[in-house]
Motif scaffolding. Structure first.
Motif, PDB file in Angstrom:
ATOM      1  N   TYR A 124     -19.899  -4.791  15.536  1.00 59.24           N
ATOM      2  CA  TYR A 124     -18.775  -4.034  14.991  1.00 59.24           C
ATOM      3  C   TYR A 124     -19.269  -2.656  14.570  1.00 59.24           C
ATOM      4  CZ  TYR A 124     -15.862  -8.138  15.090  1.00 59.24           C
ATOM      5  OH  TYR A 124     -15.138  -9.205  15.526  1.00 59.24           O
ATOM      6  N   LEU A 125     -18.599  -1.608  15.059  1.00 56.44           N
ATOM      7  CA  LEU A 125     -19.026  -0.239  14.766  1.00 56.44           C
ATOM      8  C   LEU A 125     -18.131   0.408  13.713  1.00 56.44           C
ATOM      9  CD1 LEU A 125     -19.897   1.097  18.347  1.00 56.44           C
ATOM     10  CD2 LEU A 125     -21.376  -0.073  16.687  1.00 56.44           C
ATOM     11  N   ASP A 158     -15.582   2.753  11.892  1.00 59.12           N
ATOM     12  CA  ASP A 158     -14.302   3.356  12.259  1.00 59.12           C
ATOM     13  C   ASP A 158     -14.229   4.728  11.573  1.00 59.12           C
ATOM     14  OD1 ASP A 158     -11.665   4.167  12.395  1.00 59.12           O
ATOM     15  OD2 ASP A 158     -10.880   2.122  12.297  1.00 59.12           O
ATOM     16  N   THR A 177     -18.240  -3.930  19.949  1.00 59.71           N
ATOM     17  CA  THR A 177     -18.643  -3.125  21.112  1.00 59.71           C
ATOM     18  C   THR A 177     -19.971  -3.640  21.656  1.00 59.71           C
ATOM     19  OG1 THR A 177     -17.518  -1.132  20.336  1.00 59.71           O
ATOM     20  CG2 THR A 177     -19.395  -0.788  21.787  1.00 59.71           C
ATOM     21  N   CYS A 198     -23.212  -2.787  22.735  1.00 62.04           N
ATOM     22  CA  CYS A 198     -24.060  -1.604  22.599  1.00 62.04           C
ATOM     23  C   CYS A 198     -25.354  -1.803  23.380  1.00 62.04           C
ATOM     24  CB  CYS A 198     -24.415  -1.379  21.134  1.00 62.04           C
ATOM     25  SG  CYS A 198     -22.986  -1.299  20.057  1.00 62.04           S
ATOM     26  N   ARG A 229     -18.049   9.687  16.825  1.00 59.97           N
ATOM     27  CA  ARG A 229     -16.636   9.345  16.621  1.00 59.97           C
ATOM     28  C   ARG A 229     -16.065   8.556  17.801  1.00 59.97           C
ATOM     29  NH1 ARG A 229     -12.523  11.112  13.387  1.00 59.97           N
ATOM     30  NH2 ARG A 229     -14.003  12.260  12.141  1.00 59.97           N
ATOM     31  N   GLU A 230     -16.491   8.890  19.027  1.00 64.19           N
ATOM     32  CA  GLU A 230     -15.892   8.274  20.217  1.00 64.19           C
ATOM     33  C   GLU A 230     -16.515   6.914  20.568  1.00 64.19           C
ATOM     34  OE1 GLU A 230     -17.231  11.277  19.968  1.00 64.19           O
ATOM     35  OE2 GLU A 230     -18.671  11.680  21.574  1.00 64.19           O
ATOM     36  N   ASP A 231     -17.565   6.473  19.842  1.00 64.97           N
ATOM     37  CA  ASP A 231     -18.170   5.164  20.133  1.00 64.97           C
ATOM     38  C   ASP A 231     -17.148   4.050  19.943  1.00 64.97           C
ATOM     39  OD1 ASP A 231     -20.648   6.327  20.537  1.00 64.97           O
ATOM     40  OD2 ASP A 231     -21.378   5.895  18.517  1.00 64.97           O
ATOM     41  N   GLY A 232     -17.172   3.067  20.840  1.00 66.60           N
ATOM     42  CA  GLY A 232     -16.250   1.942  20.726  1.00 66.60           C
ATOM     43  C   GLY A 232     -16.294   1.128  22.004  1.00 66.60           C
ATOM     44  N   PRO A 233     -15.468   0.071  22.098  1.00 62.47           N
ATOM     45  CA  PRO A 233     -15.507  -0.814  23.271  1.00 62.47           C
ATOM     46  C   PRO A 233     -15.346  -0.075  24.600  1.00 62.47           C
ATOM     47  CG  PRO A 233     -14.083  -1.711  21.572  1.00 62.47           C
ATOM     48  CD  PRO A 233     -14.487  -0.352  21.095  1.00 62.47           C
ATOM     49  N   GLN A 279     -14.381  -0.978  12.995  1.00 61.99           N
ATOM     50  CA  GLN A 279     -13.481  -1.122  14.134  1.00 61.99           C
ATOM     51  C   GLN A 279     -13.070  -2.591  14.243  1.00 61.99           C
ATOM     52  OE1 GLN A 279     -15.122   0.669  17.711  1.00 61.99           O
ATOM     53  NE2 GLN A 279     -15.682   2.551  16.629  1.00 61.99           N
ATOM     54  N   SER A 293     -19.396   2.670  25.123  1.00 63.60           N
ATOM     55  CA  SER A 293     -20.533   2.014  24.465  1.00 63.60           C
ATOM     56  C   SER A 293     -21.662   2.994  24.187  1.00 63.60           C
ATOM     57  CB  SER A 293     -21.117   0.931  25.378  1.00 63.60           C
ATOM     58  OG  SER A 293     -20.148  -0.020  25.647  1.00 63.60           O
TER      59      SER A 293
END
Ligand SMILES: CC(C)(COP(=O)(O)OP(=O)(O)OC[C@H]1O[C@@H](n2cnc3c(N)ncnc32)[C@H](O)[C@@H]1OP(=O)(O)O)[C@@H](O)C(=O)NCCC(=O)NCCS
Length: 266
Positions: A192-193, A195, A175, A177, A65-69, A171, A72
């Motif tokens: 793009y990951l 959301d 990001t 990765c 859930r917390e993955d994002g820019p 999202q 990473s």
């Protein structure tokens, strides 16, 4: 209830799985009751059904859930565990298996279509799009097998969401990765990951898939089995999503989506 290799093979054959098939398996081991030999037995049963000419795929998802820019993901294909259960974790340790390099939505595959399915997954700008194993399996006439889990586990529905360009799935910014391949090489991909903000009601398609003969249901021990023609499912759900982009969204979240659609159209 106790089940063994022979029982699982017979149940899968009865369901319609046959030699040469390509199949993506989402699973719950405990759903059967007690399986003699555990996860390895289930894996051998599926491989036995599709034969050497068939291909078996399991989701080895690692996204959080917390993955994002600002957070990473770091994915090491050799040893990042997946959260999709005992059967996929056992499957990807098998010496015959090869895992795709996507940092959140990897799959592990055994069979002749392995290279075709996993090639370039790490270069797929979105996790489940046309360059992903999920779409490619459908292109090859493959099936989705749900063992003791329902449509909520059906990752290929995200493929349909991507094809329909629903406003809530990805999202908004990509990001960077980190990916570590089988040789230990470390590289990054700007992708793009997923959301995680919009709860889905994927189970809404279940009755219709059976009614329109896109899916067959069966049993093995205490487990309910579902075998779905992936391409037919994509066609069916894509029409629904094109008519109504909120079709797969839980009721209480529909207003939020409507606002996003309106804002995107401004
Ligand atoms: C989350 C999920 C994996 C949990 O299912 P589960 O049956 O409880 O767990 P697993 O499949 O990992 O199997 C392990 C469990 O099987 C049971 N088990 C262990 N040995 C067993 C055996 N020989 N026979 C039967 N059950 C056994 C145990 O309860 C074990 O749990 P434990 O490790 O806590 O002791 C399942 O509900 C699910 O969602 N699967 C699909 C995931 C997926 O593909 N998601 C895609 C999302 S887009």
């Amino acid at each position: 209830m106790n089940v063994d290799l022979g029982t699982i093979v017979e149940s899968l054959k009865l369901l319609g799985l046959k030699k040469g098939d390509t199949v993506l398996v989402h699973s719950s081991l405990s759903s059967f009751g007690y399986v003699e030999g555990g996860a390895k037995t289930v894996i051998e049963a599926i491989i036995n059904c599709v034969g050497e000419e068939g291909t078996v795929v399991v989701p080895t998802l690692t996204g959080k859930r917390e993955d994002g820019p600002d957070n990473s993901p770091i994915f090491d294909v050799r040893n990042t565990p997946c959260w999709t259960g005992r059967i996929p974790n056992e499957f990807m340790k098998d010496l015959r298996a090869k895992r795709s390099l996507h940092p959140t939505h990897s799959v592990s595959v055994i069979g002749p279509l392995t290279d075709f399915l996993i090639k370039d997954h790490e270069n797929s700008i979105t996790p489940c799009g046309k360059k992903s194993p999920y779409y490619r399996l459908a292109e090859k006439g493959g099936y989705i097998l749900l063992i003791g889990v329902n449509q909520e586990s059906n990752t290929t529905l995200h493929t349909v969401e991507e094809l329909a360009k629903v406003p809530y799935h990805m999202q908004k910014v990509p990001t960077n990765c980190v990916i570590i391949d089988y040789d230990g090489n470390r590289f990054t991909r700007n992708l793009y990951l997923h959301d995680w903000g919009t709860p889905r009601n994927f189970q809404i398609i279940d009755n219709d898939l059976e009614k329109f003969k896109i899916m067959r249901k069966g049993k093995c021990g205490n487990s309910t089995l579902r075998l779905i023609n992936s391409s037919d499912m994509i066609d069916y759900v894509l029409k629904k999503l094109n008519d109504n982009s909120e079709y797969l969204v839980k009721n209480e979240n529909k207003d939020k989506i409507l606002n996003q659609v309106q804002n995107n159209n401004l």
